[in-house]
Design a protein around this motif. Structure first.
Motif, mmCIF file in Angstrom:
data_model
loop_
_atom_site.group_PDB
_atom_site.id
_atom_site.type_symbol
_atom_site.label_atom_id
_atom_site.label_comp_id
_atom_site.label_asym_id
_atom_site.label_seq_id
_atom_site.Cartn_x
_atom_site.Cartn_y
_atom_site.Cartn_z
ATOM 1 N N ASP A 49 0.705 -1.203 -0.010
ATOM 2 C CA ASP A 49 0.081 -0.018 0.069
ATOM 3 C C ASP A 49 0.725 1.299 -0.197
ATOM 4 O OD1 ASP A 49 0.840 0.377 2.547
ATOM 5 O OD2 ASP A 49 -1.081 0.275 3.422
ATOM 6 N N ASP A 50 2.383 1.047 -0.020
ATOM 7 C CA ASP A 50 3.091 2.226 0.095
ATOM 8 C C ASP A 50 3.406 2.505 -1.434
ATOM 9 O OD1 ASP A 50 3.192 2.297 2.611
ATOM 10 O OD2 ASP A 50 4.881 1.048 2.846
ATOM 11 N N ASN A 82 5.566 -2.970 4.715
ATOM 12 C CA ASN A 82 4.825 -1.558 4.981
ATOM 13 C C ASN A 82 5.813 -1.108 5.894
ATOM 14 O OD1 ASN A 82 2.582 -0.149 4.667
ATOM 15 N ND2 ASN A 82 2.627 -0.345 7.069
HETATM 16 MN MN MN Z 1 1.596 1.649 4.291
#
Ligand code: MN
Length: 274
Positions: A18-19, A107
């Protein structure tokens, strides 16, 4: 044995995060995985942290083939969420090349306790489970400062991913791994944990912009409410790698039975109006 027969034995792993596809954590994950697997990377084109399990319904999803600095089968950036990436990856982009495992991360920051409900990293892995593929999520915890050294996670990826594939797991449980951001030699080892209870204190920083208008920036400091040694928050803060199996099934069966009896007794199970 020819090369294709040899390569056919290597597992195929779908990597997301999600980065964003350009984040250093996903590069560290792929660098650790290419020694043991063929890798396809399908990840958001920008940071989508805390997007949870959101799907994009009101606009099309665009894909952009990318070059990756380590050899992968394919690297694709998507202008969507982490869950979009994994769903699109499994059902369309890799439809003829189904992955054996989905791995999300690494993450930038912990995904412990209540974090897992907001986390796009965890949601990307969970989307794999929804599509019938076992999944793992890796996160690097940190305490202070902007510096993240993802190399501390690599040996744990190299140990845990082949171990988990060897179990031939069924896709009912997510393996959520958090590694403390301390020197590799200071890590005490690995513990299996449960999601601990915590909450963020003072989550909103109230500021004023140059024109005097107020705005709010979410951050906060984590207060640990569950001090048991098997709580994930406690394990990571004590220098352990935390491994939490998280079930997909969320139904509270004990409450279903209890509330069913109470509703029935109160007459609330009859057709409305009777
Ligand atoms: Mn993240």
């Amino acid at each position: 044995m020819n090369n294709s027969a040899q390569s056919a034995k290597r597992p195929h792993i779908l990597v997301s995060n999600d980065d964003g596809i350009g984040a250093p954590g996903i590069l560290a994950l792929v660098e650790a995985l290419v020694d043991v697997a063929d890798v396809s990377v399908i990840a958001p084109d920008r940071e989508r942290s805390a997007s949870s399990h959101a799907l994009t319904m009101t606009k099309p999803l665009r894909i952009f083939e990318r070059r990756f600095s380590v050899p992968v089968r394919r690297a694709v950036a998507v202008d969507g969420t982490p869950a979009d990436c994994v769903k699109l990856g499994i059902l369309e982009l890799l439809a003829d090349d189904r992955p054996d495992l989905v791995v999300s991360g690494v993450n930038r920051g912990a995904n412990l306790g209540v974090d897992v409900y907001y986390s796009g990293t965890v949601a990307a892995a969970m989307e794999g489970l929804f599509e019938g593929i076992p999944a793992m999520a890796f996160s690097l915890s940190h305490h202070d400062g902007p510096e993240f050294d993802f190399s501390v996670v690599k040996p744990w990826i190299r140990r845990l991913v082949p171990w988990y594939l060897g179990l031939h797991p069924d896709p009912s449980t997510l393996i959520n791994v958090n590694v403390p951001a301390i020197p590799a030699g200071a890590i005490k080892g690995l513990r299996t944990t449960r999601l601990g209870r915590g909450r963020y204190l003072n989550p909103f920083d109230h500021r004023r912009d140059p024109r005097g208008h107020p705005y709010y920036w979410m951050a906060g400091t984590l207060e640990v409410l569950d001090q048991a040694p098997e709580a994930d928050l406690v394990a990571v803060r004590s220098g352990w790698v935390s491994l939490t199996p998280i079930a997909v099934a969320r139904t509270d069966d004990a409450q279903r039975e209890r509330l069913g009896a109470i509703l029935d007794k109160a007459g609330l199970c009859r057709p409305a109006g009777s």
